[in-house]
Write a protein that holds these residues in place. Structure first.
Motif, mmCIF file in Angstrom:
data_model
loop_
_atom_site.group_PDB
_atom_site.id
_atom_site.type_symbol
_atom_site.label_atom_id
_atom_site.label_comp_id
_atom_site.label_asym_id
_atom_site.label_seq_id
_atom_site.Cartn_x
_atom_site.Cartn_y
_atom_site.Cartn_z
ATOM 1 N N GLN A 59 0.826 -1.142 -0.172
ATOM 2 C CA GLN A 59 0.051 -0.043 0.027
ATOM 3 C C GLN A 59 0.869 1.423 -0.115
ATOM 4 O O GLN A 59 1.635 1.720 1.088
ATOM 5 C CB GLN A 59 -1.066 0.048 1.220
ATOM 6 N N GLY A 60 1.163 1.888 -1.271
ATOM 7 C CA GLY A 60 1.964 2.986 -1.196
ATOM 8 C C GLY A 60 1.087 4.302 -0.602
ATOM 9 O O GLY A 60 0.054 4.218 -0.919
ATOM 10 N N SER A 61 1.762 5.206 -0.414
ATOM 11 C CA SER A 61 1.283 6.441 -0.076
ATOM 12 C C SER A 61 1.235 7.561 -1.083
ATOM 13 O O SER A 61 2.463 7.791 -1.560
ATOM 14 C CB SER A 61 2.199 7.152 1.238
ATOM 15 N N PRO A 62 0.292 8.103 -1.688
ATOM 16 C CA PRO A 62 0.219 8.913 -2.760
ATOM 17 C C PRO A 62 0.900 10.263 -2.283
ATOM 18 O O PRO A 62 1.180 10.939 -3.239
ATOM 19 C CB PRO A 62 -1.224 9.176 -3.005
ATOM 20 N N MET A 81 6.150 3.059 -1.522
ATOM 21 C CA MET A 81 6.558 2.710 0.008
ATOM 22 C C MET A 81 8.275 2.898 0.071
ATOM 23 O O MET A 81 8.494 3.288 1.467
ATOM 24 C CB MET A 81 6.138 1.137 0.040
ATOM 25 N N ILE A 82 8.825 2.621 -0.768
ATOM 26 C CA ILE A 82 10.449 2.703 -0.878
ATOM 27 C C ILE A 82 10.514 4.474 -0.567
ATOM 28 O O ILE A 82 11.541 4.417 0.356
ATOM 29 C CB ILE A 82 11.019 2.183 -1.880
ATOM 30 N N ALA A 83 9.776 5.313 -1.309
ATOM 31 C CA ALA A 83 9.998 6.531 -0.909
ATOM 32 C C ALA A 83 9.567 7.307 0.287
ATOM 33 O O ALA A 83 10.261 7.936 0.792
ATOM 34 C CB ALA A 83 9.235 7.417 -2.228
ATOM 35 N N SER A 84 8.607 6.416 1.008
ATOM 36 C CA SER A 84 8.211 6.891 2.310
ATOM 37 C C SER A 84 9.176 6.362 3.244
ATOM 38 O O SER A 84 9.510 7.390 4.117
ATOM 39 C CB SER A 84 6.631 6.110 2.530
ATOM 40 N N VAL A 85 9.667 5.410 3.060
ATOM 41 C CA VAL A 85 10.827 4.825 3.915
ATOM 42 C C VAL A 85 11.971 5.926 3.774
ATOM 43 O O VAL A 85 12.680 6.646 4.823
ATOM 44 C CB VAL A 85 11.399 3.362 3.778
#
Length: 183
Positions: A59-62, A81-85
């Motif tokens: 579940q990615g974050s827009p 998800m990678i970008a959020s981390v």
């Protein structure tokens, strides 16, 4: 869904405090609060942060940084998800800046990606759950102002070509804390 059984200090966190917020964001907020509370005390602090990302459910974050337009479906969600981390590690590093000279930051993953979830292990064979490099070879780095001066502020990243296992971090962290045990 991830995060619906969220607890803090043995007390359940009310759903309205975290509903609709990705756990990566929740954990980062709580970590920054902890840093702001504990680090100014001058006491030694050991902090472990284990994100649930990047794991199922995908579940990615827009709100995450822009991913390549070529990424679609699960690959796009994985990218988010990678970008959020990545953004969260940056937020934590910024919170640590006043204490950076006394900080050692370890960052590592636990296993390679799962291809059917949209991961890519590049040219490495295998995935999570296999003993091939695609399942066990992961990115990692150590940073911080507490590292030896020759390891800091270099334009060329230092690397180690040999094998390292997660259990090596235990000995490394103890040595950095000046803890030695009789043989």
């Amino acid at each position: 869904m991830t995060g619906y059984n969220l607890w803090h200090n043995d007390v359940p966190v009310p759903l309205e405090e975290h509903q609709g917020v990705h756990t990566t964001t929740l954990y980062t907020r709580k970590t920054v609060e902890y840093i702001n509370q504990m680090f100014p005390s001058g006491l030694p602090v050991f902090l472990v942060l284990a994100y649930q990302a990047i794991h199922a459910p995908i579940q990615g974050s827009p709100k995450a940084r822009q991913c390549p337009t070529a990424a679609t479906g699960k690959r796009r969600a994985m990218c988010q998800m990678i970008a959020s981390v990545d953004e969260s590690v940056e937020t934590i590093e910024n919170a640590l800046q006043p204490f950076w000279n006394n900080t050692v930051l370890f960052f590592l993953s636990d296993n390679g990606g799962i291809l059917r979830h949209g991961s890519s292990n590049g040219v490495l064979r295998g995935e999570k759950g296999s003993y091939y490099e695609g399942g066990i070879r992961v990115p990692a780095f150590i940073s911080g102002g507490f590292l030896l001066p020759q390891s800091r502020n270099t334009k060329k990243l230092a690397s180690y070509p040999g094998l390292i296992h997660i259990t090596d971090l235990h000995t490394t962290a103890l040595a950095l804390a000046d803890c030695y045990f009789p043989k």
